[in-house]
Enzyme design. Structure first.
Site, PDB file in Angstrom:
ATOM      1  N   ASP A  53       0.846  -1.203   0.000  1.00 28.04           N
ATOM      2  CA  ASP A  53       0.000   0.000   0.000  1.00 28.04           C
ATOM      3  C   ASP A  53       0.882   1.256   0.000  1.00 28.04           C
ATOM      4  O   ASP A  53       0.368   2.374  -0.049  1.00 28.04           O
ATOM      5  CB  ASP A  53      -1.032  -0.008   1.134  1.00 28.04           C
ATOM      6  CG  ASP A  53      -0.414  -0.071   2.520  1.00 28.04           C
ATOM      7  OD1 ASP A  53       0.821  -0.214   2.623  1.00 28.04           O
ATOM      8  OD2 ASP A  53      -1.177   0.016   3.511  1.00 28.04           O
ATOM      9  N   SER A  54       2.225   1.066  -0.016  1.00 28.07           N
ATOM     10  CA  SER A  54       3.134   2.180  -0.318  1.00 28.07           C
ATOM     11  C   SER A  54       2.788   2.758  -1.688  1.00 28.07           C
ATOM     12  O   SER A  54       3.187   3.883  -2.015  1.00 28.07           O
ATOM     13  CB  SER A  54       4.593   1.703  -0.305  1.00 28.07           C
ATOM     14  OG  SER A  54       4.739   0.519  -1.063  1.00 28.07           O
ATOM     15  N   ASP A  92      -1.136  -6.019   0.048  1.00 27.11           N
ATOM     16  CA  ASP A  92      -1.446  -5.334   1.311  1.00 27.11           C
ATOM     17  C   ASP A  92      -2.937  -5.044   1.409  1.00 27.11           C
ATOM     18  O   ASP A  92      -3.510  -4.407   0.507  1.00 27.11           O
ATOM     19  CB  ASP A  92      -0.726  -3.968   1.348  1.00 27.11           C
ATOM     20  CG  ASP A  92       0.563  -4.018   2.132  1.00 27.11           C
ATOM     21  OD1 ASP A  92       0.749  -4.958   2.927  1.00 27.11           O
ATOM     22  OD2 ASP A  92       1.388  -3.107   1.937  1.00 27.11           O
ATOM     23  N   LYS A 122      -1.414  -9.249   3.228  1.00 28.70           N
ATOM     24  CA  LYS A 122      -0.633  -8.799   4.388  1.00 28.70           C
ATOM     25  C   LYS A 122      -1.495  -7.874   5.248  1.00 28.70           C
ATOM     26  O   LYS A 122      -2.198  -7.010   4.704  1.00 28.70           O
ATOM     27  CB  LYS A 122       0.649  -8.090   3.936  1.00 28.70           C
ATOM     28  CG  LYS A 122       1.458  -7.522   5.103  1.00 28.70           C
ATOM     29  CD  LYS A 122       2.908  -7.253   4.734  1.00 28.70           C
ATOM     30  CE  LYS A 122       3.174  -6.015   3.933  1.00 28.70           C
ATOM     31  NZ  LYS A 122       2.769  -4.751   4.583  1.00 28.70           N
ATOM     32  N   GLU A 192       9.494  -4.007  10.210  1.00 31.35           N
ATOM     33  CA  GLU A 192       9.883  -2.726   9.601  1.00 31.35           C
ATOM     34  C   GLU A 192      10.419  -1.777  10.671  1.00 31.35           C
ATOM     35  O   GLU A 192       9.777  -1.551  11.704  1.00 31.35           O
ATOM     36  CB  GLU A 192       8.664  -2.096   8.897  1.00 31.35           C
ATOM     37  CG  GLU A 192       9.000  -0.750   8.251  1.00 31.35           C
ATOM     38  CD  GLU A 192       7.969  -0.251   7.255  1.00 31.35           C
ATOM     39  OE1 GLU A 192       6.978  -0.967   6.989  1.00 31.35           O
ATOM     40  OE2 GLU A 192       8.157   0.865   6.741  1.00 31.35           O
TER      41      GLU A 192
HETATM   42  O1  KIV Z   1       3.573  -1.036   1.575  1.00 28.64           O
HETATM   43  C1  KIV Z   1       4.711  -1.526   1.481  1.00 28.64           C
HETATM   44  O2  KIV Z   1       5.428  -1.335   0.491  1.00 28.64           O
HETATM   45  C2  KIV Z   1       5.184  -2.350   2.580  1.00 28.64           C
HETATM   46  C3  KIV Z   1       6.629  -2.723   2.603  1.00 28.64           C
HETATM   47  C4  KIV Z   1       7.474  -1.558   2.820  1.00 28.64           C
HETATM   48  C5  KIV Z   1       6.900  -3.803   3.570  1.00 28.64           C
HETATM   49  O3  KIV Z   1       4.432  -2.674   3.448  1.00 28.64           O
END
Ligand code: KIV
Length: 278
Positions: A53-54, A92, A122, A192
């Site tokens: 979700d980044s 995510d 996730k 993280e």
């Molecule tokens: O959203 C994301 O990219 C993540 C990673 C940084 C683990 O959760």
């Protein structure tokens, strides 16, 4: 069913990741959000691609991951699956798609698996409620990756993007939550922004793999945001990040060249033009 009609088998699998941990083989993960990059990431033979979700920050320009919607995650998840047909994909679950109730979480995670064909989802956090949700999803046949330490969906509650687990009490809470996520049936846990020593202790304590980001070298695997690893995210230079390329410089150079060649009339030339004859 003949082997030709079966869907492609991903290179990675949950038993394989557990075996990799037992054998001390590092698990390599990267994020991806679109078809072209996911093709390249698959070609590089990473073990896990995370549709993170980044996405909210590096693709959609939101100030955090909080505004990301389930529809946006599914949209990008489908694109990544088209580019990386043979890779183990994790998606995510965005903010509020799994926290309201376990029924809601099950419906949303089920939708993710059906519509994007990813292998797993996730969830962030390690509270009792998150562990119950993880357990419900796992019982329904939906593999779950946990995520502890700096959990960006809780950035406001955590008071910013800062290292978690430096104090004895928070370190103990993280150790406890990691065990609880393993007991809930998670097949792996992202750690993280956690001190390297603590990440090592948690990794040795669990039978499932830990995947670190800003958590030092003792985790069972590593993950990075793709654009950060490629140096496409100019100003973002946290201590844990290694830029494996400087693509922002390359892109700047290429765009300057395009603009000046069009302006001066050297592009397109005869070699880029069609004649009347077929
Ligand atoms: O959203 C994301 O990219 C993540 C990673 C940084 C683990 O959760």
């Amino acid at each position: 069913m003949s082997t030709e009609t079966q869907s492609p088998r991903p290179r990675g699998s949950i038993p394989r990741f557990l075996e990799m941990k037992r054998q001390g083989e590092k698990i390599v993960a990267l994020t991806a959000y679109d078809v072209l990059f996911s093709r390249l990431v698959e070609e590089a033979e990473v073990d896990i691609v995370l549709i993170g979700d980044s996405l909210g920050q590096v693709v959609l320009g939101y100030p955090s991951t909080i505004p990301v919607t389930l529809e946006e995650m599914i949209h990008h998840g489908k694109a990544v699956r088209r580019g990386a047909e043979n890779t183990f994909l994790v998606l995510d679950m965005p903010f509020l798609s799994y926290q309201v109730s376990t029924e809601d979480a099950l419906r949303n995670a089920g939708r993710v698996l059906k519509e994007t064909l990813v292998q797993a989802v996730k969830l962030e956090g390690g509270t009792a409620a998150t562990c119950t949700t993880a357990e419900t999803l796992v019982r329904a046949g939906i593999p779950v990756m946990g995520h502890l330490g700096l959990t960006p969906q809780s950035v406001h509650a955590l008071g910013g993007y800062r290292v978690q687990g430096r104090e004895a009490a928070t370190a103990e809470r993280l150790r406890h939550q990691a065990r609880a996520l393993e007991e809930a049936g998670c097949f792996a846990v992202v750690l993280e922004l956690v001190p390297a020593g603590l990440a090592g202790e948690i990794s040795r304590d669990l039978t499932i793999p830990t995947i670190g980001i800003g958590a030092g070298p003792q985790c069972d695997g590593q993950v990075l945001v793709l654009y950060d690893a490629l140096g496409l995210n100019g100003g973002f230079r946290p201590k844990f990040l290694k830029r494996f390329a400087d693509l922002d410089q390359e892109v700047r150079k290429a765009l300057k060249a395009y603009v000046s060649e069009v302006r001066e009339g050297s592009y397109p030339g005869a070699e880029h033009s069609f004649s009347r004859d077929p």
